[in-house]
Write a protein that holds these residues in place. Structure first.
Motif, PDB file in Angstrom:
ATOM      1  N   UNK A  81       0.839  -1.188   0.000  1.00 23.53           N
ATOM      2  CA  UNK A  81       0.000   0.000   0.000  1.00 23.53           C
ATOM      3  C   UNK A  81       0.877   1.241   0.000  1.00 23.53           C
ATOM      4  N   UNK A  82       0.363   2.354  -0.493  1.00 20.09           N
ATOM      5  CA  UNK A  82       1.143   3.593  -0.425  1.00 20.09           C
ATOM      6  C   UNK A  82       1.302   4.027   1.023  1.00 20.09           C
ATOM      7  N   UNK A  83       2.328   4.809   1.332  1.00 19.74           N
ATOM      8  CA  UNK A  83       2.579   5.186   2.729  1.00 19.74           C
ATOM      9  C   UNK A  83       1.408   5.866   3.417  1.00 19.74           C
ATOM     10  N   UNK A  84       0.624   6.665   2.685  1.00 15.18           N
ATOM     11  CA  UNK A  84      -0.459   7.387   3.348  1.00 15.18           C
ATOM     12  C   UNK A  84      -1.574   6.461   3.840  1.00 15.18           C
ATOM     13  N   UNK A  85      -1.495   5.168   3.512  1.00 17.90           N
ATOM     14  CA  UNK A  85      -2.472   4.220   4.053  1.00 17.90           C
ATOM     15  C   UNK A  85      -2.290   4.029   5.554  1.00 17.90           C
ATOM     16  N   UNK A  86      -1.072   4.236   6.055  1.00 17.21           N
ATOM     17  CA  UNK A  86      -0.838   4.024   7.481  1.00 17.21           C
ATOM     18  C   UNK A  86      -1.552   5.071   8.337  1.00 17.21           C
ATOM     19  N   UNK A  87      -1.381   6.377   8.085  1.00 17.80           N
ATOM     20  CA  UNK A  87      -2.154   7.343   8.893  1.00 17.80           C
ATOM     21  C   UNK A  87      -3.655   7.109   8.822  1.00 17.80           C
ATOM     22  N   UNK A  88      -4.165   6.738   7.655  1.00 18.33           N
ATOM     23  CA  UNK A  88      -5.600   6.460   7.534  1.00 18.33           C
ATOM     24  C   UNK A  88      -5.998   5.276   8.413  1.00 18.33           C
ATOM     25  N   UNK A  89      -5.194   4.230   8.408  1.00 21.05           N
ATOM     26  CA  UNK A  89      -5.483   3.039   9.205  1.00 21.05           C
ATOM     27  C   UNK A  89      -5.437   3.359  10.693  1.00 21.05           C
ATOM     28  N   UNK A  90      -4.435   4.126  11.105  1.00 25.49           N
ATOM     29  CA  UNK A  90      -4.287   4.480  12.517  1.00 25.49           C
ATOM     30  C   UNK A  90      -5.430   5.380  12.970  1.00 25.49           C
ATOM     31  N   UNK A  91      -5.832   6.335  12.144  1.00 27.48           N
ATOM     32  CA  UNK A  91      -6.964   7.201  12.516  1.00 27.48           C
ATOM     33  C   UNK A  91      -8.235   6.375  12.716  1.00 27.48           C
ATOM     34  N   UNK A  92      -8.442   5.402  11.833  1.00 20.50           N
ATOM     35  CA  UNK A  92      -9.628   4.546  11.966  1.00 20.50           C
ATOM     36  C   UNK A  92      -9.546   3.698  13.233  1.00 20.50           C
ATOM     37  N   UNK A  93      -8.353   3.197  13.554  1.00 22.19           N
ATOM     38  CA  UNK A  93      -8.171   2.391  14.759  1.00 22.19           C
ATOM     39  C   UNK A  93      -8.431   3.232  16.007  1.00 22.19           C
ATOM     40  N   UNK A  94      -7.874   4.450  16.032  1.00 21.84           N
ATOM     41  CA  UNK A  94      -8.074   5.336  17.179  1.00 21.84           C
ATOM     42  C   UNK A  94      -9.540   5.706  17.336  1.00 21.84           C
ATOM     43  N   UNK A  95     -10.237   5.854  16.230  1.00 23.34           N
ATOM     44  CA  UNK A  95     -11.664   6.200  16.292  1.00 23.34           C
ATOM     45  C   UNK A  95     -12.479   5.041  16.859  1.00 23.34           C
ATOM     46  N   UNK A  96     -12.070   3.802  16.564  1.00 25.01           N
ATOM     47  CA  UNK A  96     -12.808   2.643  17.083  1.00 25.01           C
ATOM     48  C   UNK A  96     -12.568   2.447  18.585  1.00 25.01           C
ATOM     49  N   UNK A  97     -11.442   2.950  19.068  1.00 27.75           N
ATOM     50  CA  UNK A  97     -11.093   2.773  20.480  1.00 27.75           C
ATOM     51  C   UNK A  97     -10.758   4.127  21.101  1.00 27.75           C
TER      52      UNK A  97
END
Length: 329
Positions: free
Chosen positions: A181-197
């Motif tokens: 995946x392109x690097x910007x997928x990581x901030x998107x994934x982390x933001x979604x994880x933080x939002x779930x928890x």
């Protein structure tokens, strides 16, 4: 001693000299002096200069991706002189994803960071994202060099502190991944994880030791010492019980007493201490709490409670970074 020496030099002459060097572009021996002073704190630390958020300049001392050193940079920041219009002090790299469009000179290579790809695996139980950083140049670098570049990439994407908060295992590969995946997928994934928890909750863990004894623990997740940087004194309070099953866990009456003891202790401590985990095995329950070492009332309250509680004992130790409870996170 290294931190005190650094700030003495900075206050006496360093701040003014570095400001002049930034304005003129002439650093002379200043870089070597800063290197020596930082090495006096720890040779693995690195320093950086940049633009401040509220001041003209920012001085950053970074652990360079080593979580064991991040508490040291926090102590360095806390010992800093008051910030002003010229200088602010930061203990970790801030995100700067623009670097991923540049070329990095490293170890004799010019690394085109735009070729970076990531493989991501979200671990919901640990509330972490495991990351493999891929780059063709890694085929030419040794493992330590690969990891150094990988940590830079992650720091630029998330900032050093969010790497500590949300990233679990970090691996590297020189192969082109099928799931890249392109690097910007990581901030998107982390933001979604933080939002779930958004808030920590209690998670139950269990295992069986080789002798057949059971180990049960309950811990807050996600919980990050970075969000409680002043709570760096570990209180380990052991409650022993005699009524136990053959596997070492408490029987009904002792289980009720353990729960009542925990409730009473946390009520007396209030917000002076934070209970992050407890574990039960082999006739004992250990409560893991953190408090501010400068708040003498917290440790004294815990010690007084232990003194009047049957089967209780306490260990108090400095623990920046919460290393004693890392297994629970």
């Amino acid at each position: 001693m290294g931190i005190e020496q650094f700030w003495r030099w900075w206050t006496a002459e360093g701040a003014a000299r570095v400001e002049r060097a930034i304005e003129t572009g002439e650093y002379g021996s200043l870089t070597d002096e800063l290197n020596d002073l930082v090495s006096g704190i720890d040779s693995a630390l690195q320093w950086e200069l940049g633009k401040g958020r509220t001041a003209r300049h920012a001085l950053c001392l970074t652990a360079a991706g080593d979580p064991d050193l991040r508490p040291l940079t926090e102590r360095w920041r806390r010992a800093a002189p008051p910030e002003d219009a010229t200088w602010e002090y930061v203990a970790a790299r801030a995100p700067d994803p623009g670097w991923l469009a540049s070329r990095l000179a490293y170890g004799g290579y010019e690394i085109d960071l735009a070729l970076t790809r990531l493989s991501l695996s979200v671990d919901e139980s640990a509330v972490r994202t495991h990351v493999t950083v891929h780059h063709p140049v890694f085929a030419e670098l040794n493992v330590d060099e690969q990891r150094s570049v990988a940590y830079l990439v992650l720091d630029w994407l998330l900032g050093e502190d969010d790497v500590e908060r949300w990233v679990g295992a970090i691996d590297t590969s020189g192969k082109d991944p099928a799931d890249g995946l392109p690097p910007d997928a990581l901030p998107e994934t982390v933001r979604a994880l933080a939002k779930r928890y958004p808030h920590p909750g209690w998670v139950l863990m269990e295992s069986v030791k080789p002798d057949g004894a059971r180990w049960i623990a309950s811990a807050l997740r996600p919980i990050h010492w970075l969000d409680h940087p002043r709570l760096d004194q570990h209180l380990a309070i052991t409650l022993r019980f005699s009524g136990q099953h053959p596997d070492g866990l408490p029987l009904g009456d002792d289980l009720a007493r353990l729960r009542a003891d925990e409730d009473q202790l946390t009520a007396e401590l209030g917000d002076r201490a934070l209970l992050v985990a407890h574990e039960t095995f082999s006739g004992q329950r250990i409560l893991h709490l953190y408090c501010d070492p400068r708040d003498r009332v917290a440790a004294a309250t815990a010690a007084t409670w232990v003194g009047r509680t049957r089967g209780a004992s306490i260990r108090v130790a400095a623990d920046p970074g919460w290393a004693a409870t890392r297994a629970f996170r």
